[in-house]
Design a protein around this motif. Structure first.
Motif, PDB file in Angstrom:
ATOM      1  N   ASP A 237       0.830  -1.206   0.000  1.00  0.00           N
ATOM      2  CA  ASP A 237       0.000   0.000   0.000  1.00  0.00           C
ATOM      3  C   ASP A 237       0.866   1.258   0.000  1.00  0.00           C
ATOM      4  OD1 ASP A 237      -2.311   1.497  -0.018  1.00  0.00           O
ATOM      5  OD2 ASP A 237      -3.122   0.629   1.838  1.00  0.00           O
ATOM      6  N   TRP A 238       0.230   2.346  -0.427  1.00  0.00           N
ATOM      7  CA  TRP A 238       0.945   3.608  -0.627  1.00  0.00           C
ATOM      8  C   TRP A 238       1.542   4.169   0.646  1.00  0.00           C
ATOM      9  CZ3 TRP A 238       2.285   5.289  -5.273  1.00  0.00           C
ATOM     10  CH2 TRP A 238       1.565   4.827  -6.388  1.00  0.00           C
ATOM     11  N   CYS A 239       0.872   4.005   1.768  1.00  0.00           N
ATOM     12  CA  CYS A 239       1.400   4.582   3.007  1.00  0.00           C
ATOM     13  C   CYS A 239       2.779   4.023   3.321  1.00  0.00           C
ATOM     14  CB  CYS A 239       0.428   4.361   4.162  1.00  0.00           C
ATOM     15  SG  CYS A 239       0.105   2.631   4.569  1.00  0.00           S
ATOM     16  N   TRP A 240       2.987   2.744   2.999  1.00  0.00           N
ATOM     17  CA  TRP A 240       4.294   2.133   3.229  1.00  0.00           C
ATOM     18  C   TRP A 240       5.279   2.503   2.137  1.00  0.00           C
ATOM     19  CZ3 TRP A 240       5.575   0.640   7.773  1.00  0.00           C
ATOM     20  CH2 TRP A 240       4.584   0.212   8.655  1.00  0.00           C
ATOM     21  N   TRP A 241       4.831   2.611   0.890  1.00  0.00           N
ATOM     22  CA  TRP A 241       5.749   2.975  -0.196  1.00  0.00           C
ATOM     23  C   TRP A 241       6.301   4.383  -0.001  1.00  0.00           C
ATOM     24  CZ3 TRP A 241       1.620   0.929  -4.095  1.00  0.00           C
ATOM     25  CH2 TRP A 241       1.625  -0.470  -4.052  1.00  0.00           C
ATOM     26  N   LYS A 242       5.491   5.268   0.577  1.00  0.00           N
ATOM     27  CA  LYS A 242       5.990   6.616   0.877  1.00  0.00           C
ATOM     28  C   LYS A 242       7.139   6.549   1.881  1.00  0.00           C
ATOM     29  CE  LYS A 242       1.542   8.855   0.070  1.00  0.00           C
ATOM     30  NZ  LYS A 242       0.377   9.521   0.705  1.00  0.00           N
ATOM     31  N   LYS A 243       6.968   5.749   2.928  1.00  0.00           N
ATOM     32  CA  LYS A 243       8.026   5.602   3.930  1.00  0.00           C
ATOM     33  C   LYS A 243       9.269   4.965   3.324  1.00  0.00           C
ATOM     34  CE  LYS A 243       4.734   5.158   7.744  1.00  0.00           C
ATOM     35  NZ  LYS A 243       4.186   4.277   8.809  1.00  0.00           N
ATOM     36  N   GLN A 244       9.067   3.963   2.477  1.00  0.00           N
ATOM     37  CA  GLN A 244      10.197   3.274   1.865  1.00  0.00           C
ATOM     38  C   GLN A 244      10.935   4.183   0.880  1.00  0.00           C
ATOM     39  OE1 GLN A 244       8.102  -0.118   0.338  1.00  0.00           O
ATOM     40  NE2 GLN A 244       7.919  -1.091   2.342  1.00  0.00           N
ATOM     41  N   LEU A 245      10.182   4.977   0.121  1.00  0.00           N
ATOM     42  CA  LEU A 245      10.820   5.897  -0.817  1.00  0.00           C
ATOM     43  C   LEU A 245      11.732   6.866  -0.087  1.00  0.00           C
ATOM     44  CD1 LEU A 245      11.093   7.014  -3.725  1.00  0.00           C
ATOM     45  CD2 LEU A 245       9.081   8.440  -3.251  1.00  0.00           C
ATOM     46  N   ARG A 246      11.248   7.435   0.999  1.00  0.00           N
ATOM     47  CA  ARG A 246      12.076   8.371   1.762  1.00  0.00           C
ATOM     48  C   ARG A 246      13.266   7.651   2.402  1.00  0.00           C
ATOM     49  NH1 ARG A 246      11.526  13.107   1.316  1.00  0.00           N
ATOM     50  NH2 ARG A 246      13.446  13.167   2.497  1.00  0.00           N
ATOM     51  N   TYR A 247      13.059   6.423   2.837  1.00  0.00           N
ATOM     52  CA  TYR A 247      14.107   5.674   3.517  1.00  0.00           C
ATOM     53  C   TYR A 247      15.258   5.316   2.574  1.00  0.00           C
ATOM     54  CZ  TYR A 247      16.181   1.924   6.364  1.00  0.00           C
ATOM     55  OH  TYR A 247      17.039   1.119   7.079  1.00  0.00           O
ATOM     56  N   PHE A 248      14.912   4.861   1.362  1.00  0.00           N
ATOM     57  CA  PHE A 248      15.937   4.367   0.442  1.00  0.00           C
ATOM     58  C   PHE A 248      16.490   5.438  -0.505  1.00  0.00           C
ATOM     59  CE2 PHE A 248      13.511   0.384   1.293  1.00  0.00           C
ATOM     60  CZ  PHE A 248      14.551  -0.357   1.834  1.00  0.00           C
ATOM     61  N   LEU A 249      15.810   6.566  -0.634  1.00  0.00           N
ATOM     62  CA  LEU A 249      16.243   7.565  -1.613  1.00  0.00           C
ATOM     63  C   LEU A 249      17.683   8.028  -1.388  1.00  0.00           C
ATOM     64  CD1 LEU A 249      15.409   9.221  -4.101  1.00  0.00           C
ATOM     65  CD2 LEU A 249      14.614  11.013  -2.530  1.00  0.00           C
ATOM     66  N   PRO A 250      18.095   8.364  -0.159  1.00  0.00           N
ATOM     67  CA  PRO A 250      19.502   8.772   0.010  1.00  0.00           C
ATOM     68  C   PRO A 250      20.499   7.716  -0.453  1.00  0.00           C
ATOM     69  CG  PRO A 250      18.232   9.318   1.963  1.00  0.00           C
ATOM     70  CD  PRO A 250      17.355   8.447   1.118  1.00  0.00           C
ATOM     71  N   TYR A 251      20.147   6.441  -0.273  1.00  0.00           N
ATOM     72  CA  TYR A 251      21.046   5.367  -0.691  1.00  0.00           C
ATOM     73  C   TYR A 251      21.181   5.316  -2.200  1.00  0.00           C
ATOM     74  CZ  TYR A 251      22.812   0.662  -1.535  1.00  0.00           C
ATOM     75  OH  TYR A 251      23.537  -0.410  -1.972  1.00  0.00           O
ATOM     76  N   VAL A 252      20.052   5.324  -2.930  1.00  0.00           N
ATOM     77  CA  VAL A 252      20.150   5.222  -4.386  1.00  0.00           C
ATOM     78  C   VAL A 252      20.765   6.467  -5.007  1.00  0.00           C
ATOM     79  CG1 VAL A 252      18.299   3.523  -4.594  1.00  0.00           C
ATOM     80  CG2 VAL A 252      17.761   5.964  -4.808  1.00  0.00           C
ATOM     81  N   LEU A 253      20.693   7.588  -4.293  1.00  0.00           N
ATOM     82  CA  LEU A 253      21.335   8.813  -4.775  1.00  0.00           C
ATOM     83  C   LEU A 253      22.821   8.856  -4.430  1.00  0.00           C
ATOM     84  CD1 LEU A 253      18.650  11.542  -3.927  1.00  0.00           C
ATOM     85  CD2 LEU A 253      19.152  10.511  -6.159  1.00  0.00           C
ATOM     86  N   GLY A 254      23.292   7.832  -3.730  1.00  0.00           N
ATOM     87  CA  GLY A 254      24.714   7.785  -3.389  1.00  0.00           C
ATOM     88  C   GLY A 254      25.101   8.655  -2.213  1.00  0.00           C
ATOM     89  N   GLU A 255      24.123   9.063  -1.414  1.00  0.00           N
ATOM     90  CA  GLU A 255      24.409   9.921  -0.270  1.00  0.00           C
ATOM     91  C   GLU A 255      24.787   9.141   0.980  1.00  0.00           C
ATOM     92  OE1 GLU A 255      21.256  13.368  -1.733  1.00  0.00           O
ATOM     93  OE2 GLU A 255      20.902  12.266   0.128  1.00  0.00           O
ATOM     94  N   GLN A 256      24.579   7.826   0.933  1.00  0.00           N
ATOM     95  CA  GLN A 256      25.008   6.967   2.039  1.00  0.00           C
ATOM     96  C   GLN A 256      25.480   5.646   1.470  1.00  0.00           C
ATOM     97  OE1 GLN A 256      21.060   6.939   3.974  1.00  0.00           O
ATOM     98  NE2 GLN A 256      21.044   4.721   3.700  1.00  0.00           N
ATOM     99  N   GLY A 257      26.286   4.915   2.213  1.00  0.00           N
ATOM    100  CA  GLY A 257      26.874   3.695   1.703  1.00  0.00           C
ATOM    101  C   GLY A 257      25.900   2.563   1.520  1.00  0.00           C
TER     102      GLY A 257
END
Length: 249
Positions: free
Chosen positions: A229-249
């Protein structure tokens, strides 16, 4: 936030296809909608608002596309060979039409990151794992990676190319794509709550394939309260975005 609406007639799909562009600069994100949805999907369900600070700061620029899922994955009464061929047309549309548009519009020279939820996660996996040379990474949330699930177990050579659990399982361990994968950020995440059974099953298969091939990926199984569901995808998007952008290891 800068918003633009673009469209053109696709010769590959023989129809007008639309793209919504959010933002003015930054790493480009190719946004693949949920099943049967169109380019307004992420906006309608609040996902654009979820990453609005990054968009407005010029860190990311989103390119959200239409789908033809009603003719392919959802067309359960249609001829299976035609449906598979139509999905291949859509893949070629993304690679041959959308990616050049992103390169021109974005102008940073950065490779786009493919992102999708649910069936959009399958689309993200298809384009990334087939052409890692054209993408900077991928994030799939609650994806189902076995194309045969949508085709009652049927598969031909064309559908095989759109079924990550199949073509990755047969990838030679010395294939040059493996080193390319390992230069990128790869995220597969799935909950273990309601409506996640097939996502959980096929994400586990992908995890095992990655381990066997030496492919480095972040495969994350969230809790039994985490639904499809979307409520969880919003949390996951924010959680993983720094990683895929290379801002964290």
């Amino acid at each position: 936030m800068k918003r633009e609406y673009r469209s053109w007639y696709s010769d590959r799909l023989q129809r007008e296809m639309n793209i919504r562009v959010y933002g003015h600069a930054g790493t480009p994100l190719l946004i693949l909608p949920t099943q049967d949805s169109m380019c307004d999907n992420f906006e309608n369900f609040g996902m654009i608002d979820t990453v609005a600070p990054e968009i407005e700061a010029g860190k990311i620029q989103l390119f959200a596309v239409d789908t033809v899922d009603r003719e392919t994955w959802s067309n359960v009464w249609g001829d299976k060979g035609w449906r598979a061929a139509r999905q291949e047309d859509y893949y070629n549309y993304l690679i041959e039409e959308v990616l050049p548009f992103i390169r021109t519009e974005n102008g940073t020279g950065r490779l786009p990151i493919a992102i999708g939820c649910s069936l959009g996660g399958l689309h993200a996996a298809i384009v990334f794992f087939r052409r890692p040379d054209l993408f900077g990474g991928m994030m799939s949330l609650s994806g189902v990676y076995d194309a045969k699930f949508f085709f009652d177990g049927w598969e031909d050579g064309t559908l095989y190319q759109n079924s990550p659990v199949d073509f990755l399982a047969n990838l030679p361990e010395d294939h040059p794509y493996i080193s390319l994968y390992n230069q990128k950020k790869i995220v597969l995440c799935v909950g273990q709550g309601r409506w996640e059974d097939e996502g959980r099953r096929t994400t586990a298969i992908m995890r095992d394939i990655f381990a066997g091939k030496g492919i480095h990926a972040w495969v994350d199984f969230w809790g039994y309260d985490v639904d499809h569901d979307w409520c969880w995808w919003k949390k996951q998007l924010r959680y993983f975005l720094p990683y895929v952008l290379g801002e964290q290891g």
